[in-house]
Scaffold this motif. Structure first.
Motif, PDB file in Angstrom:
ATOM      1  N   SER A 129     -64.761 -29.424 -57.953  1.00 52.72           N
ATOM      2  CA  SER A 129     -64.537 -28.453 -56.882  1.00 52.72           C
ATOM      3  C   SER A 129     -63.893 -27.172 -57.394  1.00 52.72           C
ATOM      4  O   SER A 129     -64.086 -26.105 -56.810  1.00 52.72           O
ATOM      5  N   ILE A 130     -63.127 -27.259 -58.484  1.00 52.06           N
ATOM      6  CA  ILE A 130     -62.475 -26.055 -59.020  1.00 52.06           C
ATOM      7  C   ILE A 130     -63.242 -25.495 -60.210  1.00 52.06           C
ATOM      8  O   ILE A 130     -62.734 -24.638 -60.937  1.00 52.06           O
ATOM      9  N   GLY A 131     -64.468 -26.013 -60.439  1.00 49.44           N
ATOM     10  CA  GLY A 131     -65.336 -25.439 -61.457  1.00 49.44           C
ATOM     11  C   GLY A 131     -65.045 -25.853 -62.877  1.00 49.44           C
ATOM     12  O   GLY A 131     -65.405 -25.146 -63.826  1.00 49.44           O
ATOM     13  N   GLN A 132     -64.418 -27.026 -63.071  1.00 46.64           N
ATOM     14  CA  GLN A 132     -64.023 -27.470 -64.405  1.00 46.64           C
ATOM     15  C   GLN A 132     -65.192 -28.211 -65.075  1.00 46.64           C
ATOM     16  O   GLN A 132     -65.236 -29.437 -65.108  1.00 46.64           O
ATOM     17  N   ARG A 133     -66.138 -27.463 -65.641  1.00 46.92           N
ATOM     18  CA  ARG A 133     -67.291 -28.090 -66.292  1.00 46.92           C
ATOM     19  C   ARG A 133     -66.881 -28.870 -67.540  1.00 46.92           C
ATOM     20  O   ARG A 133     -67.444 -29.909 -67.849  1.00 46.92           O
ATOM     21  N   GLN A 134     -65.921 -28.340 -68.289  1.00 45.55           N
ATOM     22  CA  GLN A 134     -65.388 -28.988 -69.482  1.00 45.55           C
ATOM     23  C   GLN A 134     -63.941 -29.381 -69.218  1.00 45.55           C
ATOM     24  O   GLN A 134     -63.194 -28.636 -68.581  1.00 45.55           O
ATOM     25  N   VAL A 135     -63.551 -30.546 -69.724  1.00 40.82           N
ATOM     26  CA  VAL A 135     -62.225 -31.089 -69.429  1.00 40.82           C
ATOM     27  C   VAL A 135     -61.473 -31.338 -70.738  1.00 40.82           C
ATOM     28  O   VAL A 135     -62.033 -31.938 -71.670  1.00 40.82           O
ATOM     29  N   PRO A 136     -60.211 -30.893 -70.842  1.00 37.00           N
ATOM     30  CA  PRO A 136     -59.417 -31.146 -72.055  1.00 37.00           C
ATOM     31  C   PRO A 136     -58.806 -32.543 -72.030  1.00 37.00           C
ATOM     32  O   PRO A 136     -57.924 -32.824 -71.212  1.00 37.00           O
ATOM     33  N   VAL A 137     -59.272 -33.421 -72.891  1.00 36.21           N
ATOM     34  CA  VAL A 137     -58.780 -34.808 -72.918  1.00 36.21           C
ATOM     35  C   VAL A 137     -58.416 -35.188 -74.350  1.00 36.21           C
ATOM     36  O   VAL A 137     -58.782 -34.510 -75.309  1.00 36.21           O
ATOM     37  N   HIS A 138     -57.677 -36.268 -74.465  1.00 39.00           N
ATOM     38  CA  HIS A 138     -57.413 -36.835 -75.782  1.00 39.00           C
ATOM     39  C   HIS A 138     -58.634 -37.636 -76.244  1.00 39.00           C
ATOM     40  O   HIS A 138     -59.262 -38.349 -75.446  1.00 39.00           O
ATOM     41  N   ARG A 139     -58.948 -37.499 -77.513  1.00 36.69           N
ATOM     42  CA  ARG A 139     -60.055 -38.276 -78.066  1.00 36.69           C
ATOM     43  C   ARG A 139     -59.768 -39.763 -77.928  1.00 36.69           C
ATOM     44  O   ARG A 139     -58.616 -40.198 -78.021  1.00 36.69           O
ATOM     45  N   ALA A 140     -60.823 -40.544 -77.700  1.00 38.51           N
ATOM     46  CA  ALA A 140     -60.665 -41.996 -77.617  1.00 38.51           C
ATOM     47  C   ALA A 140     -60.123 -42.523 -78.949  1.00 38.51           C
ATOM     48  O   ALA A 140     -60.643 -42.168 -80.020  1.00 38.51           O
TER      49      ALA A 140
END
Length: 442
Positions: free
Chosen positions: A175-186
């Protein structure tokens, strides 16, 4: 290292998590659709407000409150309808609602300028060119108007680093347009198991012939670790020789991993080589025993900067210690804020005929099934025999009943704690019978 008795459960858990207190896997940007189950590595801030404009919370008519105050069936208000606002309408193109007028509006549609309330259609005659309003209840309070930014304000931090991404998070992020997400690598886990008696399913004929046993941990343990969010590289069973195990550990480290996990070989038997092999490849041990059952012979340490956790080889002990120790370790490295399996109070089933005996001064983790008592409280009863080689009772269990080392017997009806399997959720089977009433029975 610890003495022969080992660490208490809590001390062992703290030791493992303290050893990786400042370690996290690197940040990576991934597609929104791939982020389910991962932990945010940064705060996420919204670039827009949600909802982006004031909108209607009901189907009805956008009006000025002052025009409908006092409306009733005996004294209705009659207003001309000057237009319609549909969901998706351009708010800048809507007509101004002047005093004494109304605009037809649908749920979610933008509010027109001048209006400050929505009269629900049920309180009108649903007219199209003019509307008769016979109730003023929607002139009170919020007036069925959802204000701009009620859910999320522009510039607001919607989720903080460490948040575990669930399905609803995906909806908000989209909804806020976050196509890419900053996450920790598995976290990458290298799993090495030793045992001359072990084969994989490809060699099941040897198990049928009574010559070998299938390494159930090669199938159950990676599934548990993957559920924790890990990327698991499983190596074939390693023979019970020091040289073979040393070579396997070295190769696993050379291939790169965030956690080195071994099963078997951490006790004091003649062919338990894990600790010696670990030292050969440059590892150090933090402790090698905990005062728990099942799973007392558990080792932890580090090698070449990589955390090592050595789980016992018995199938139940492997899964219990993986749940109690490996799961929190992996969740911590993966950046999750919540890392421990849930502990909840339960009542030991009052219909049990005898106490549950735990005679040794250890913290016991008994495999139990959960059910709902007549008063709505969860009740726990043994899932079956508790031997550390009895894997089926592990599959039948919903949780682990945690019995402190100071308790020798657990009385039926007493309240204790259980550790829920991380993958367990309380669900009900479908039945054509009526569902149970909500609330607690008297």
């Amino acid at each position: 290292m610890t003495g022969a008795r080992g660490l208490s459960y809590d001390d062992a858990l703290h030791s493992i998590l303290d050893s990786v207190r400042d370690q996290r896997t690197p940040l990576e940007w991934i597609a929104l659709e791939s982020s389910l189950g991962r932990a945010l590595a940064q705060d996420v801030t919204s670039r827009l407000a949600l909802p982006p404009w004031d909108n209607a919370g009901m189907d009805g008519y956008a009006v000025r409150r002052s025009d409908v105050l006092g409306a009733s069936r005996s004294v209705p208000r009659v207003l001309p309808v000057i237009g319609t606002s549909m969901a998706g309408a351009d708010a800048t193109q809507l007509p101004w609602v002047q005093a004494g007028t109304a605009l037809r509006i649908m749920t979610g549609a933008p509010m027109p300028p001048g209006a400050d309330a929505v009269v629900r259609v049920e309180d009108s005659d649903a007219g199209e060119t003019q509307v008769v309003i016979h109730d003023d209840r929607d002139a009170q309070g919020r007036g069925n108007v959802r204000p701009r930014g009620e859910d999320v304000e522009s510039g607001q931090v919607v989720f903080t680093a460490g948040t575990s991404v669930r399905a609803a998070h995906l909806g908000v992020l989209a909804s806020i347009g976050q196509r890419q997400v900053p996450v920790h690598r598995a976290p990458r886990v290298a799993m090495v198991s030793s045992g001359d008696e072990l084969v994989l399913l490809d060699d099941f004929d040897a198990a049928l012939a009574g010559q070998r046993i299938v390494s159930s941990s090669h199938y159950a343990l990676p599934a548990l670790l993957k559920a924790a969010g890990a990327d698991v590289q499983v190596r074939p069973p390693v023979p019970d020789t020091l040289d073979a195990l040393t070579q396997a550990l070295g190769e696993a480290l050379d291939d790169g991993c965030d956690v080195l996990l071994t099963t078997g070989g951490v006790s004091v038997g003649a062919h338990d080589y894990t600790r010696e092999a670990l030292a050969r490849v440059g590892g150090t041990q933090h402790f090698w025993r905990a005062r728990i059952r099942p799973g007392g012979p558990i080792g932890t340490g580090s090698v070449r900067g990589v955390p090592w956790i050595g789980l016992p080889g018995n199938p139940v002990s492997t899964l219990v210690t993986a749940t109690l120790f490996a799961w929190p370790l992996l969740r911590t490295l993966a950046g999750h804020r919540a890392v421990l399996p849930a502990r909840i109070p339960v009542r030991v089933a009052p219909w049990l005929e005898a106490p549950l005996e735990t005679p040794a001064p250890l913290t016991y983790f008994l495999r139990v099934q959960l059910s709902v008592g007549d008063d709505g409280m969860l009740e726990a009863a043994p899932a079956g025999a508790q031997g550390s080689n009895l894997l089926r009772t592990m599959a039948l269990a919903d949780a682990l009943l945690m019995v402190p080392e100071t308790v020798e017997r657990v009385m039926p009806g007493s309240v204790q704690q259980v550790v829920l399997w991380p993958e367990f959720s309380l669900q009900m089977p479908w039945t054509s019978a009526p569902l149970p009433a909500q609330g607690v029975s008297s």
